[in-house]
Design an enzyme around this catalytic site. Structure first.
Site, mmCIF file in Angstrom:
data_model
loop_
_atom_site.group_PDB
_atom_site.id
_atom_site.type_symbol
_atom_site.label_atom_id
_atom_site.label_comp_id
_atom_site.label_asym_id
_atom_site.label_seq_id
_atom_site.Cartn_x
_atom_site.Cartn_y
_atom_site.Cartn_z
ATOM 1 N N ARG A 118 1.156 -1.251 -0.144
ATOM 2 C CA ARG A 118 -0.182 0.015 0.295
ATOM 3 C C ARG A 118 0.771 1.330 0.126
ATOM 4 N NH1 ARG A 118 -3.767 -0.146 4.907
ATOM 5 N NH2 ARG A 118 -4.017 -2.114 3.914
ATOM 6 N N HIS A 163 1.751 -2.009 5.432
ATOM 7 C CA HIS A 163 1.525 -2.302 4.319
ATOM 8 C C HIS A 163 2.566 -1.913 3.611
ATOM 9 C CE1 HIS A 163 -1.884 -5.048 4.300
ATOM 10 N NE2 HIS A 163 -2.398 -3.782 5.525
ATOM 11 N N ASP A 170 -3.420 -8.380 3.938
ATOM 12 C CA ASP A 170 -4.845 -8.515 3.884
ATOM 13 C C ASP A 170 -5.562 -9.915 3.188
ATOM 14 O OD1 ASP A 170 -4.099 -6.986 5.876
ATOM 15 O OD2 ASP A 170 -4.901 -5.125 4.526
ATOM 16 N N GLU A 229 -6.948 -7.586 14.117
ATOM 17 C CA GLU A 229 -7.533 -7.914 12.496
ATOM 18 C C GLU A 229 -7.159 -9.615 12.412
ATOM 19 O OE1 GLU A 229 -6.864 -3.304 10.992
ATOM 20 O OE2 GLU A 229 -5.582 -5.100 10.075
ATOM 21 N N HIS A 232 -4.881 -10.280 9.266
ATOM 22 C CA HIS A 232 -3.938 -9.168 8.985
ATOM 23 C C HIS A 232 -2.349 -9.874 9.102
ATOM 24 C CE1 HIS A 232 -1.373 -5.292 8.436
ATOM 25 N NE2 HIS A 232 -0.760 -6.513 9.351
#
Length: 259
Positions: A118, A163, A170, A229, A232
């Site tokens: 990301r 990320h 994810d 999460e 993740h």
């Protein structure tokens, strides 16, 4: 890249010359020049995609649904920096994820990835969205139980993301017998305790077991989980633990990188 290296080499030659000349004024210039070299190197690193690959090239059995290229995400619009619906990862993380893919396929599943690398540009988009308290179009889907004013304090949004280092992913499981995603008892990117991997209130035994199937497979192949999460995971020995990259997500940035 070659132009940057040539420019750095020229600066370093100037630094060497000034160091041999001596003097307080020249020492000050040396420090400034060295700082410039360091800053230019850091900038080049942040935009250097040589260590990255397309996940599809390394792990073709993995299903991809790049949520931030779509409008179905907690922001409600395509996220800055996602120029194509492809998944990028560091070479090391992609290779490890391919091993996870083989593992779960033997159990009757496939991996389905929502996001991996990301760019910092995308993280900045998240920050702007979180600061705009009037932007609540997707609240009912992703943060029904959390006051938007608390997203920073509770750690759902931050100025930096793992990320961006390129080795975090994810994902979920896809059941090959039903042709559907496995029921994890909660949706990807939901802000709340329901997303904690060990959360059990209201979950069925099957939903909890599904979370553990994914978690255990990822851990077996070198990924560490996040305790807030279920989707993740980060490669334990990530190659760039201190670098937050910012090249955009598209196939071209890794076209010359090789595998």
């Amino acid at each position: 890249m070659k132009k940057i290296m040539k420019r750095q080499a020229a600066i370093l030659m100037a630094v060497i010359f000034m160091m041999s000349a001596g003097g307080c004024t020249q020492k000050k210039n040396v420090e400034t020049s060295a700082e410039t070299v360091q800053k230019e190197t850091e900038a080049a690193d942040e935009n250097n995609s040589e260590g990255f690959v397309l996940l599809a090239d390394v792990a073709p059995d993995v299903i991809q649904e790049v949520r931030y290229y779509t409008t179905y995400n907690f922001v409600g619009e395509r996220i800055d920096g996602y120029e194509e619906p492809c998944v990028l990862m560091t070479k090391e993380a992609a290779a490890a994820l391919n091993e996870v893919s083989k593992d779960v396929m033997e159990q009757g599943y496939r991996l389905k990835v929502y996001d991996a690398y990301r760019p910092q540009t995308a993280v900045d988009h998240f920050v702007r969205w979180a600061e705009d308290l009037d932007a609540t179009e997707m609240k009912d889907y992703f943060y029904l139980e959390v006051d938007k004013t608390l997203l920073f304090d509770q750690g759902y949004i931050d100025a930096k993301s793992g990320h961006s280092r390129g080795s975090t992913v994810d994902l979920t499981l896809f059941d090959m017998s039903t042709g559907k995603e496995v029921d994890m008892g909660g949706t990807f990117d939901y802000f709340g305790e329901l997303s904690h991997p060990d959360y059990t209130e209201g979950l069925t035994d099957e939903q909890y077991a599904n979370r553990m199937i994914l978690r255990e497979a990822m851990i077996r192949h070198g990924f560490r989980p996040l305790e807030t999460e279920w989707w993740h995971f980060t490669l334990e020995n990530e190659p760039y633990p201190d670098t937050y990259f910012d090249f955009h997500v598209n196939a071209e940035v890794v076209s010359d990188a090789g595998l």
